[in-house]
Design an enzyme around this catalytic site. Structure first.
Site, mmCIF file in Angstrom:
data_model
loop_
_atom_site.group_PDB
_atom_site.id
_atom_site.type_symbol
_atom_site.label_atom_id
_atom_site.label_comp_id
_atom_site.label_asym_id
_atom_site.label_seq_id
_atom_site.Cartn_x
_atom_site.Cartn_y
_atom_site.Cartn_z
ATOM 1 N N HIS A 1 3.893 15.097 9.520
ATOM 2 C CA HIS A 1 2.976 14.012 9.185
ATOM 3 C C HIS A 1 3.781 12.799 8.723
ATOM 4 O O HIS A 1 5.024 12.809 8.748
ATOM 5 C CB HIS A 1 1.932 14.446 8.147
ATOM 6 N N HIS B 1 6.927 13.125 6.435
ATOM 7 C CA HIS B 1 8.196 13.481 7.088
ATOM 8 C C HIS B 1 8.774 12.265 7.797
ATOM 9 O O HIS B 1 9.976 12.007 7.741
ATOM 10 C CB HIS B 1 7.987 14.591 8.119
ATOM 11 N N CYS C 1 3.849 30.636 -5.852
ATOM 12 C CA CYS C 1 3.087 29.867 -4.859
ATOM 13 C C CYS C 1 3.778 30.041 -3.513
ATOM 14 O O CYS C 1 4.938 29.659 -3.353
ATOM 15 C CB CYS C 1 3.016 28.374 -5.211
ATOM 16 N N CYS D 1 4.888 26.734 -1.834
ATOM 17 C CA CYS D 1 6.125 26.169 -2.405
ATOM 18 C C CYS D 1 7.303 27.112 -2.205
ATOM 19 O O CYS D 1 8.447 26.703 -2.323
ATOM 20 C CB CYS D 1 6.006 25.960 -3.914
ATOM 21 N N CYS E 1 -1.325 26.227 -8.403
ATOM 22 C CA CYS E 1 -0.029 25.572 -8.203
ATOM 23 C C CYS E 1 -0.147 24.082 -8.547
ATOM 24 O O CYS E 1 -1.059 23.418 -8.077
ATOM 25 C CB CYS E 1 0.403 25.735 -6.748
ATOM 26 N N HIS F 1 0.205 22.203 -5.037
ATOM 27 C CA HIS F 1 -0.780 22.459 -3.974
ATOM 28 C C HIS F 1 -2.198 22.642 -4.476
ATOM 29 O O HIS F 1 -3.135 22.636 -3.690
ATOM 30 C CB HIS F 1 -0.362 23.705 -3.172
ATOM 31 N N LYS G 1 -1.416 12.418 -2.768
ATOM 32 C CA LYS G 1 -0.343 12.812 -1.873
ATOM 33 C C LYS G 1 -0.964 13.473 -0.639
ATOM 34 O O LYS G 1 -1.921 14.223 -0.748
ATOM 35 C CB LYS G 1 0.561 13.837 -2.567
ATOM 36 N N LYS H 1 -1.385 19.170 3.912
ATOM 37 C CA LYS H 1 -2.274 19.897 4.808
ATOM 38 C C LYS H 1 -3.406 20.517 3.996
ATOM 39 O O LYS H 1 -4.567 20.491 4.391
ATOM 40 C CB LYS H 1 -1.467 20.984 5.509
HETATM 41 ZN ZN LIG Z 1 2.670 25.181 -4.326
#
Ligand SMILES: [Zn+2]
Length: 509
Positions: free
Chosen positions: A20, A23, A128, A131, A146, A149, A298, A301
């Site tokens: 995405h 990156h 997680c 991660c 997390c 996330h 942020k 996905k």
């Molecule tokens: Zn995470």
């Protein structure tokens, strides 16, 4: 940044999901630095690639009905394609599933084992999977989520091999106190220092319950923790990127690792400690950039707010996207990506301020001087010194990795040249034969100023600036920074009118 060689890296991208704009951002910024260092005459090695092991990849593969290898092949190819679309000038693309990488990771792990700082223990913690990392209870969000996330973590307990990270406290603090800052910006250096001062726990460096990874050399029932495997890519790549060439001798340690802030701890704390334990030199510097946000969050996905860069590239070409990100997202801080903001900069700055300026200049030289830039630079000392100042300010900002400020410097010069067109009004000078010398000087100044702009912007918009130099009568023109300054280029050149550099994009609706 020493002895003329420069080794820089992006992180390797994790192949559990599609690429995405985040990156793309990391790769573009790194590529701008790489290209600029080459313009300064450095021998550059620029590395990117994909991180392919670990349980998350195995799970994503299973969910898609593929083997981990098939899944990694497929996703890695998408990241490689993204790099091509972005015109990334990387010298190598590493995959952690490369056999050569796996062999060298095993060798380095054995050295780590022999250091005495690796031991067997049992570990339980909140894990997680996205991660691939353990969290302490107090680091979790409410409901045991997390912190990155915002998804539930799970309790994981197993017998693993551990790295005695806790023993590296003093050595890490000494590293952070070194004169050349180990981490930029300084806020991130302070953050790393706090992590170490608050106390380090030993790191579990192997996993027992998965097999998609590099086997631990002395205990093949376990695989190397994916992050340890991944971090060593920066070293292993140099051992096989160019068969027959010893790139380790030439480029190790890395001059610069570029990354987003969510992986600061891995790079600023764990990575140098692992290297110290293995008796290897630590990198010279890390640069930690912010997030490219969409509506304040942020992109991820999991959060479902991912911006796909490909449609922007298809519609506008790659250079406007490279330019927009550099200009809009202050390098080192968070910034917001918006389609409206992108279009505003495209039309206002690229099409109107830069594209039009080039077109007008080239067509006036065509009309008033038969397409040949006057050979006498005249005595436009003021503009000459403004260009020299801009070029050295640009290089200074680039040296400090203040990429957005560097772009501001160039834009100041673009605006100065636009004012110069209005002030000198070549169309008025052209009517009066007695003012021919003034006209020569105005046209020369505009062309030479634009050449300096194009050389500076070459690292940001390589394709468009090659076309701009061609229009200015410099086909295949030199882009080394030491010829950017006044008087090195356009005298007597034959301009080549070109279509608009940044054409107006009609709305499809
Ligand atoms: Zn995470």
């Amino acid at each position: 940044m020493s002895d003329g060689r420069f080794y820089l890296t992006t992180p390797i991208y994790y192949v559990n999901a599609d690429p995405h704009i985040g990156h793309a951002y990391t790769t573009i910024m790194s590529d701008v630095i790489a290209r600029h260092r080459r313009q300064r005459g450095d021998d550059v090695f620029f590395l990117t690639g994909t991180d392919e092991h670990g349980s998350k990849v195995a799970e994503s593969a299973a969910a898609a009905g593929r083997s981990p290898r098939e899944h990694a092949d497929l996703l890695s190819e998408r990241f490689r394609a993204l790099g091509t679309e972005l015109e990334a000038s990387n010298d190598f693309f590493i995959r952690t599933s490369d056999a050569e990488h796996e062999q060298v990771v095993a060798q380095v792990l054995s050295r780590l084992h022999e250091s005495g700082d690796v031991y067997k223990g049992s570990y339980g913690g909140w894990y997680c999977t996205a991660c691939e990392a353990f969290y302490r209870e107090e680091e979790l969000l409410e409901g045991r989520m997390c912190p990155i996330h915002r998804t539930p973590v799970e309790w994981l307990e197993e017998e693993n091999w551990f790295f005695r990270l806790s023993a590296y406290r003093d050595r890490l603090l000494a590293l952070y106190a070194s004169e050349a800052p180990f981490v930029l910006p300084e806020t991130r250096l302070n953050e790393a220092r706090r992590m170490v001062e608050e106390g380090l726990e030993d790191l579990s460096i192997s996993r027992a319950q998965i097999d998609w990874g590099v086997p631990v050399p002395w205990d093949p029932d376990q695989v190397v923790y994916v992050w340890v495997d991944a971090l060593f890519n920066y070293y292993t790549a140099l051992t096989y990127a160019r068969p027959g060439e010893d790139l380790v001798e030439r480029f190790w340690p890395a001059d610069l690792h570029v990354m987003a802030k969510d992986i600061l701890k891995f790079h600023a704390v764990i990575w140098p400690a692992l290297l110290m334990a293995a008796g290897m030199a630590v990198p010279r510097q890390l640069f930690v950039h912010g997030y490219v946000l969409k509506g304040g969050e942020k992109m991820s996905k999991t959060a479902g707010n991912v911006i796909d860069p490909f449609p922007f590239i298809e519609r506008y070409g790659i250079d406007p996207l490279r330019y927009y990100l550099m200009r809009e997202v202050s390098f080192g801080e968070d910034g917001v990506f918006s389609a409206e903001g992108f279009e505003a900069r495209y039309t206002g700055e690229l099409a109107n301020e830069l594209g039009n300026l080039l077109n007008r200049t080239v067509s006036m030289i065509g009309r008033y001087r038969d397409g040949r830039v006057p050979s006498d630079p005249g005595d436009d000392d003021e503009l000459a010194s403004e260009v020299a100042t801009a070029v050295s300010a640009f290089c200074r900002e680039m040296d400090q990795l203040a990429l957005t400020r560097a772009a501001d410097v160039v834009w100041g010069l673009v605006r100065r040249l636009n004012r110069l067109v209005e002030e000198r009004a070549p169309w008025t000078l052209a009517k009066d034969p007695d003012r021919a010398r003034e006209l020569d000087q105005a046209l020369y100044s505009l062309a030479e100023g634009l050449r300096a702009v194009a050389v500076m912007l070459s690292s940001i918009m390589p394709g468009s600036m090659a076309r701009a130099l061609e229009a200015l009568g410099q086909p295949g023109g030199a882009i080394e920074m030491d010829v950017a300054g006044w008087g090195n280029g356009v005298a007597d050149a034959v301009v080549a009118p070109t279509g608009p550099l940044f054409p107006r994009i009609e709305d499809e609706e």
